[in-house]
Design a protein around this motif. Structure first.
Motif, mmCIF file in Angstrom:
data_model
loop_
_atom_site.group_PDB
_atom_site.id
_atom_site.type_symbol
_atom_site.label_atom_id
_atom_site.label_comp_id
_atom_site.label_asym_id
_atom_site.label_seq_id
_atom_site.Cartn_x
_atom_site.Cartn_y
_atom_site.Cartn_z
ATOM 1 N N VAL A 1 0.996 -1.167 -0.110
ATOM 2 C CA VAL A 1 -0.100 0.077 -0.076
ATOM 3 C C VAL A 1 0.931 1.349 -0.013
ATOM 4 O O VAL A 1 0.359 2.359 -0.017
ATOM 5 C CB VAL A 1 -1.172 -0.002 1.116
ATOM 6 C CG1 VAL A 1 -1.869 -1.009 1.171
ATOM 7 C CG2 VAL A 1 -0.113 -0.072 2.695
ATOM 8 N N ASP A 2 2.132 1.187 0.060
ATOM 9 C CA ASP A 2 3.077 2.309 0.200
ATOM 10 C C ASP A 2 3.366 2.596 -1.369
ATOM 11 O O ASP A 2 4.236 1.907 -2.146
ATOM 12 C CB ASP A 2 4.242 1.911 0.857
ATOM 13 C CG ASP A 2 5.423 3.120 0.948
ATOM 14 O OD1 ASP A 2 4.886 4.270 0.409
ATOM 15 O OD2 ASP A 2 6.259 3.136 1.608
ATOM 16 N N PRO A 3 2.961 3.939 -1.957
ATOM 17 C CA PRO A 3 3.168 4.282 -3.286
ATOM 18 C C PRO A 3 4.546 4.462 -3.588
ATOM 19 O O PRO A 3 5.172 4.004 -4.680
ATOM 20 C CB PRO A 3 2.543 5.477 -3.456
ATOM 21 C CG PRO A 3 1.342 5.431 -2.354
ATOM 22 C CD PRO A 3 2.308 4.671 -1.242
ATOM 23 N N SER A 4 5.443 4.789 -2.606
ATOM 24 C CA SER A 4 6.931 4.944 -2.816
ATOM 25 C C SER A 4 7.577 3.759 -3.023
ATOM 26 O O SER A 4 8.924 3.809 -3.642
ATOM 27 C CB SER A 4 7.497 5.514 -1.640
ATOM 28 O OG SER A 4 7.385 4.602 -0.440
ATOM 29 N N VAL A 5 7.006 2.748 -2.832
ATOM 30 C CA VAL A 5 7.962 1.218 -3.088
ATOM 31 C C VAL A 5 7.249 0.633 -4.350
ATOM 32 O O VAL A 5 7.596 -0.820 -4.742
ATOM 33 C CB VAL A 5 7.972 0.438 -1.995
ATOM 34 C CG1 VAL A 5 8.689 0.997 -0.820
ATOM 35 C CG2 VAL A 5 6.671 -0.003 -1.503
ATOM 36 N N GLU B 1 6.979 -3.996 -8.092
ATOM 37 C CA GLU B 1 6.688 -4.636 -9.625
ATOM 38 C C GLU B 1 7.989 -5.450 -10.072
ATOM 39 O O GLU B 1 7.624 -6.257 -10.501
ATOM 40 C CB GLU B 1 6.612 -3.319 -10.432
ATOM 41 C CG GLU B 1 4.993 -2.925 -10.377
ATOM 42 C CD GLU B 1 4.580 -1.627 -11.296
ATOM 43 O OE1 GLU B 1 5.588 -1.218 -11.842
ATOM 44 O OE2 GLU B 1 3.558 -1.161 -11.125
ATOM 45 N N ALA B 2 9.168 -4.763 -9.584
ATOM 46 C CA ALA B 2 10.309 -5.496 -9.773
ATOM 47 C C ALA B 2 10.524 -6.912 -9.520
ATOM 48 O O ALA B 2 10.872 -7.643 -10.024
ATOM 49 C CB ALA B 2 11.526 -4.569 -9.505
ATOM 50 N N LEU B 3 9.873 -6.954 -8.293
ATOM 51 C CA LEU B 3 9.823 -8.340 -7.415
ATOM 52 C C LEU B 3 8.808 -9.307 -7.942
ATOM 53 O O LEU B 3 8.784 -10.473 -7.558
ATOM 54 C CB LEU B 3 9.574 -7.950 -5.932
ATOM 55 C CG LEU B 3 10.773 -7.625 -5.019
ATOM 56 C CD1 LEU B 3 10.414 -7.128 -3.675
ATOM 57 C CD2 LEU B 3 11.930 -8.366 -5.209
ATOM 58 N N ASP B 4 7.907 -8.842 -8.990
ATOM 59 C CA ASP B 4 6.812 -9.548 -9.368
ATOM 60 C C ASP B 4 7.096 -10.428 -10.680
ATOM 61 O O ASP B 4 6.377 -11.028 -11.557
ATOM 62 C CB ASP B 4 5.623 -8.534 -9.785
ATOM 63 C CG ASP B 4 4.328 -9.278 -9.915
ATOM 64 O OD1 ASP B 4 4.291 -10.400 -9.194
ATOM 65 O OD2 ASP B 4 3.538 -8.809 -10.629
#
Length: 312
Positions: free
Chosen positions: A163-167, A172-175
């Motif tokens: 829920v933290d927009p900053s990360v 997405e990179a971990l997805d």
């Protein structure tokens, strides 16, 4: 011009032809003993190459079939987990409809809130579903639970808040998801994205259930009706994931049938080249044996006594 035929020339030709006949008999005898048409590379170089090609293809098909089996197991377990998540949301939808009834007492809402809290915890357990010792929804992280709840009560994916927009970029990179090679040059994702499964922003399942829980457990009798639509929206997302899984499973089924037919075709190709027609081999051996015996009989006449024989 006439050539002089000597006795030694007759003997040499006889021995050469006799050896040829014996070699032919040995070839057919070896074929019958091994039940194989080709026993050495020199027997038929062209068909040997065909046989090696068929064997190589069959070996590859066996590996692809194992990959298909593993992929099917992975997707079947993923479908089971997504189905459980769908059942959780269906129950939450029922609770939202029930709690929207104005005649519900505070005690009714508290009882429902307790159930909602338990379902919220079950969502995390579903997200951490395993196949054997591998986590299904953690991307390339298959060794540790991808979902957890942090100190703030927020759901995390591989240690990052959902829920933290900053990360968001890191999330997405971990997805990245795991792919299997299921055919000749055919690459297929066999994993469902954990981020896609749980959703982000307003579609994050855990966060929406947490909000629902806070409203249901509030003493202020907060409005429940909006959560009827919210639960329906969450369910649509889960059903979309289940449809994606189903599409991949259908493709795997088609690939499985195709490879099964390919195995039959290449096995037949290998058999046509390698396998011996025993009746034909017996006939060839009998003919070679008859020629050999005839050669021995003729040889007895060719090797007539010479003057040297009478000088002993």
């Amino acid at each position: 011009m006439a050539y002089r035929i000597t006795n030694s020339m007759l003997v040499n030709h006889f021995n050469k032809n006799l050896h040829t006949n014996m070699s032919r008999m040995d070839k057919y005898q070896t074929q019958m003993a091994t039940s194989r048409k080709i026993t050495r590379l020199s027997d038929d170089p062209v068909n040997v190459m065909k046989s090696l090609s068929a064997r190589s293809r069959l070996s590859s098909l066996e590996q692809y079939q194992r990959n298909l089996s593993d992929a099917q197991s992975w997707l079947t377990q993923s479908e089971t987990a997504a189905g459980e998540l769908n059942e959780i949301i269906k129950r939450l939808y029922e609770l939202s409809v029930s709690l929207s009834n104005e005649v519900k007492t505070p005690e009714d809402r508290q009882a429902a809130a307790f159930e909602i809290k338990e379902l919220m915890a079950q969502v995390v357990i579903v997200g951490n579903t395993t196949l054997g010792d591998k986590y299904l929804f953690g991307g390339y992280n298959v060794t540790s639970a991808p979902f957890a709840v942090n100190a703030d009560g927020d759901l995390t994916f591989n240690g990052l808040s959902m829920v933290d927009p900053s990360v968001r970029g890191q999330l997405e990179a971990l997805d990245d998801i795991i792919h299997y090679e299921i055919g000749f040059g055919i690459d297929m994702p066999i994993q469902i994205s954990g981020v896609n499964l749980m959703g982000v922003d307003g579609r994050n399942i855990y966060e929406r259930i947490k909000e629902f829980y806070m409203v249901a457990s509030s003493d202020e009798m907060m409005e429940i009706n909006p959560y009827i639509d919210i639960m329906q929206d969450l369910q649509r997302n889960v059903l979309s994931v289940m449809a994606e899984i189903g599409g991949r499973q259908n493709r795997l089924d088609m690939m499985k049938e195709r490879f099964a037919q390919d195995v039959i075709n290449y096995t037949q190709m290998k058999s046509d080249v390698e396998d011996l027609d025993m009746a034909e081999a017996i006939m060839n051996y009998s003919m070679a044996e008859a020629v050999y015996r005839a050669a021995l009989s003729v040889g007895g006449r060719i090797l007539q006594p010479t003057l040297v024989d009478f000088m002993r």
